[in-house]
Design a protein around this motif. Structure first.
Motif, PDB file in Angstrom:
ATOM      1  N   THR A  14      -1.204   8.088   6.846  1.00  0.00           N
ATOM      2  CA  THR A  14      -1.105   7.229   8.025  1.00  0.00           C
ATOM      3  C   THR A  14      -2.489   6.713   8.417  1.00  0.00           C
ATOM      4  N   LYS A  15      -2.555   5.422   8.778  1.00  0.00           N
ATOM      5  CA  LYS A  15      -3.837   4.771   9.054  1.00  0.00           C
ATOM      6  C   LYS A  15      -4.340   5.046  10.475  1.00  0.00           C
ATOM      7  N   VAL A  16      -5.638   5.234  10.569  1.00  0.00           N
ATOM      8  CA  VAL A  16      -6.317   5.394  11.860  1.00  0.00           C
ATOM      9  C   VAL A  16      -7.609   4.586  11.810  1.00  0.00           C
ATOM     10  N   GLU A  17      -7.853   3.808  12.861  1.00  0.00           N
ATOM     11  CA  GLU A  17      -9.123   3.089  12.953  1.00  0.00           C
ATOM     12  C   GLU A  17     -10.102   3.917  13.780  1.00  0.00           C
ATOM     13  N   SER A  49      -7.167   6.703   6.153  1.00  0.00           N
ATOM     14  CA  SER A  49      -5.797   7.218   6.133  1.00  0.00           C
ATOM     15  C   SER A  49      -5.869   8.731   6.043  1.00  0.00           C
ATOM     16  N   VAL A  50      -4.967   9.375   6.758  1.00  0.00           N
ATOM     17  CA  VAL A  50      -4.935  10.833   6.809  1.00  0.00           C
ATOM     18  C   VAL A  50      -3.532  11.301   6.435  1.00  0.00           C
ATOM     19  N   PRO A  51      -3.403  12.328   5.590  1.00  0.00           N
ATOM     20  CA  PRO A  51      -2.076  12.813   5.210  1.00  0.00           C
ATOM     21  C   PRO A  51      -1.420  13.606   6.348  1.00  0.00           C
ATOM     22  N   ILE A  52      -0.179  13.241   6.677  1.00  0.00           N
ATOM     23  CA  ILE A  52       0.608  13.963   7.666  1.00  0.00           C
ATOM     24  C   ILE A  52       1.682  14.750   6.920  1.00  0.00           C
ATOM     25  N   PHE A  53       1.609  16.052   7.000  1.00  0.00           N
ATOM     26  CA  PHE A  53       2.528  16.913   6.276  1.00  0.00           C
ATOM     27  C   PHE A  53       3.776  17.175   7.122  1.00  0.00           C
ATOM     28  N   LEU A  54       4.894  16.561   6.707  1.00  0.00           N
ATOM     29  CA  LEU A  54       6.171  16.761   7.374  1.00  0.00           C
ATOM     30  C   LEU A  54       6.931  17.884   6.670  1.00  0.00           C
ATOM     31  N   MET A  58       0.824  -1.201   0.000  1.00  0.00           N
ATOM     32  CA  MET A  58       0.000   0.000   0.000  1.00  0.00           C
ATOM     33  C   MET A  58       0.863   1.258   0.000  1.00  0.00           C
ATOM     34  N   ARG A  59       0.317   2.322  -0.574  1.00  0.00           N
ATOM     35  CA  ARG A  59       1.061   3.569  -0.698  1.00  0.00           C
ATOM     36  C   ARG A  59       1.479   4.111   0.666  1.00  0.00           C
ATOM     37  N   SER A  60       0.566   4.073   1.639  1.00  0.00           N
ATOM     38  CA  SER A  60       0.858   4.629   2.954  1.00  0.00           C
ATOM     39  C   SER A  60       1.987   3.865   3.648  1.00  0.00           C
ATOM     40  N   GLU A  61       2.033   2.540   3.470  1.00  0.00           N
ATOM     41  CA  GLU A  61       3.092   1.735   4.079  1.00  0.00           C
ATOM     42  C   GLU A  61       4.448   2.098   3.504  1.00  0.00           C
ATOM     43  N   GLN A  62       4.518   2.300   2.187  1.00  0.00           N
ATOM     44  CA  GLN A  62       5.772   2.689   1.550  1.00  0.00           C
ATOM     45  C   GLN A  62       6.199   4.074   2.017  1.00  0.00           C
ATOM     46  N   GLN A  63       5.244   4.972   2.183  1.00  0.00           N
ATOM     47  CA  GLN A  63       5.558   6.325   2.643  1.00  0.00           C
ATOM     48  C   GLN A  63       6.173   6.292   4.040  1.00  0.00           C
ATOM     49  N   ILE A  64       5.638   5.439   4.909  1.00  0.00           N
ATOM     50  CA  ILE A  64       6.188   5.335   6.260  1.00  0.00           C
ATOM     51  C   ILE A  64       7.593   4.762   6.225  1.00  0.00           C
ATOM     52  N   GLN A  65       7.816   3.759   5.371  1.00  0.00           N
ATOM     53  CA  GLN A  65       9.164   3.200   5.241  1.00  0.00           C
ATOM     54  C   GLN A  65      10.137   4.268   4.750  1.00  0.00           C
ATOM     55  N   ASP A  66       9.708   5.089   3.800  1.00  0.00           N
ATOM     56  CA  ASP A  66      10.555   6.175   3.295  1.00  0.00           C
ATOM     57  C   ASP A  66      10.846   7.183   4.403  1.00  0.00           C
ATOM     58  N   ALA A  67       9.823   7.474   5.209  1.00  0.00           N
ATOM     59  CA  ALA A  67      10.009   8.423   6.314  1.00  0.00           C
ATOM     60  C   ALA A  67      11.022   7.889   7.322  1.00  0.00           C
ATOM     61  N   LEU A  68      10.972   6.582   7.575  1.00  0.00           N
ATOM     62  CA  LEU A  68      11.919   5.978   8.508  1.00  0.00           C
ATOM     63  C   LEU A  68      13.351   6.116   8.012  1.00  0.00           C
ATOM     64  N   ARG A  69      13.538   5.963   6.697  1.00  0.00           N
ATOM     65  CA  ARG A  69      14.889   6.093   6.132  1.00  0.00           C
ATOM     66  C   ARG A  69      15.389   7.536   6.235  1.00  0.00           C
ATOM     67  N   ASN A  70      14.464   8.484   6.222  1.00  0.00           N
ATOM     68  CA  ASN A  70      14.853   9.886   6.355  1.00  0.00           C
ATOM     69  C   ASN A  70      15.273  10.239   7.780  1.00  0.00           C
ATOM     70  N   TYR A  71      14.909   9.373   8.727  1.00  0.00           N
ATOM     71  CA  TYR A  71      15.251   9.615  10.130  1.00  0.00           C
ATOM     72  C   TYR A  71      16.121   8.471  10.667  1.00  0.00           C
ATOM     73  N   GLU A  72      17.170   8.146   9.920  1.00  0.00           N
ATOM     74  CA  GLU A  72      18.025   7.000  10.288  1.00  0.00           C
ATOM     75  C   GLU A  72      18.722   7.193  11.628  1.00  0.00           C
ATOM     76  N   ASP A  73      18.882   8.456  12.036  1.00  0.00           N
ATOM     77  CA  ASP A  73      19.560   8.727  13.304  1.00  0.00           C
ATOM     78  C   ASP A  73      18.584   8.743  14.484  1.00  0.00           C
ATOM     79  N   VAL A  74      17.320   8.510  14.196  1.00  0.00           N
ATOM     80  CA  VAL A  74      16.299   8.495  15.243  1.00  0.00           C
ATOM     81  C   VAL A  74      15.747   7.081  15.372  1.00  0.00           C
TER      82      VAL A  74
END
Length: 249
Positions: A153-156, A141-146, A1-17
């Motif tokens: 990001t998913k919300v139930e 899913s709701v867009p989180i603007f970084l 899913m698109r949102s899952e890939q976006q989160i993985q990309d976000a994680l790579r952008n914060y490798e020091d966190v």
């Protein structure tokens, strides 16, 4: 899913966190976004209709222990990737309403939000679980603007009446007390209580409809009296009938 890939990309952008903290940051941000939208919808409804469909709003982030247990229960290895991909209720919002009619009204209002995407719907009100559980679930899913990206990001969202929520809270306690293997007589009595809750919701909705009908009749009668008073005191009794005939056309 698109949102899952976006989160993985976000994680790579914060490798020091720490990855866990980054994911939880995104889910917390999603809860704030959805919570704000729901509060605005509730306030708008109060402004237009003089009525609040939402009694309470509860939010929560699933604990690490609960996430790990759910992954293992469903046969997945414990990892950030699996957590994001397979656990849809990490961020959860629960809306508590007075009446079942409010549930579907709110679901429609949420579905009409242009920047929320409804991923799935589970209507456990029309189709209760075997245990008797009733609730209306929406996965959105709701867009989180970084600062440099947008992450869906998913919300139930769970929507229930007060009575449904009371029953579900008790079922939740029993489930964890007996680890899903409650004695047969407890499960049976819990299901009987679910039927009572359903009947209570139906009676309360019927009573509310009757109250609204009486209130509407009272307003109509007051308006009728007001028209007669104006005709009597302003136009005089001789012109009263003509004025009433005109006013009620």
């Amino acid at each position: 899913m698109r949102s899952e890939q976006q989160i993985q990309d976000a994680l790579r952008n914060y490798e020091d966190v720490d990855s866990w903290k980054t994911v939880i940051f995104l889910y917390n941000a999603a809860l704030k976004e959805v919570g704000t939208k729901l509060e605005i919808l509730n306030e708008e409804f109060q402004h237009v209709h003089r009525y609040n469909p939402i009694e309470h709003i509860k939010t929560r982030i699933k604990t690490p222990e609960s996430i790990v247990k759910k992954l293992k229960r469903n046969g997945y290895e414990t990892s950030i990737e699996n957590m994001v991909k397979y656990i849809n209720d990490i961020a959860g919002v629960r809306l508590i309403c007075s009446f079942t009619s409010d549930i579907y009204r709110l679901a429609e209002m949420i579905g009409n939000q242009s920047d929320l995407k409804v991923l799935s719907i589970k209507d456990y009100i029309k189709n209760p679980k075997e245990s008797g559980y009733k609730s209306y679930h929406m996965l959105v899913s709701v867009p989180i603007f970084l600062s440099d990206s947008v992450v869906d990001t998913k919300v139930e969202i769970q929507i229930r009446t007060i009575a449904m929520d009371f029953w579900a809270s008790l079922e939740h306690k029993i489930y964890y007390k007996f680890e899903g293997n409650a004695p047969e007589y407890i499960s049976r009595e819990l299901k009987e209580c679910a039927q009572m809750v359903s009947e209570l919701d139906d009676k309360m909705l019927s009573l509310n409809d009757a109250i609204l009908e009486c209130a509407m009749n009272d307003v109509q009668e007051e308006e009728h009296v007001a028209v007669e008073d104006v005709a009597e005191h302003v136009l005089g009794s001789r012109e009263k009938q003509k004025a009433l005939q005109f006013a009620h056309k």
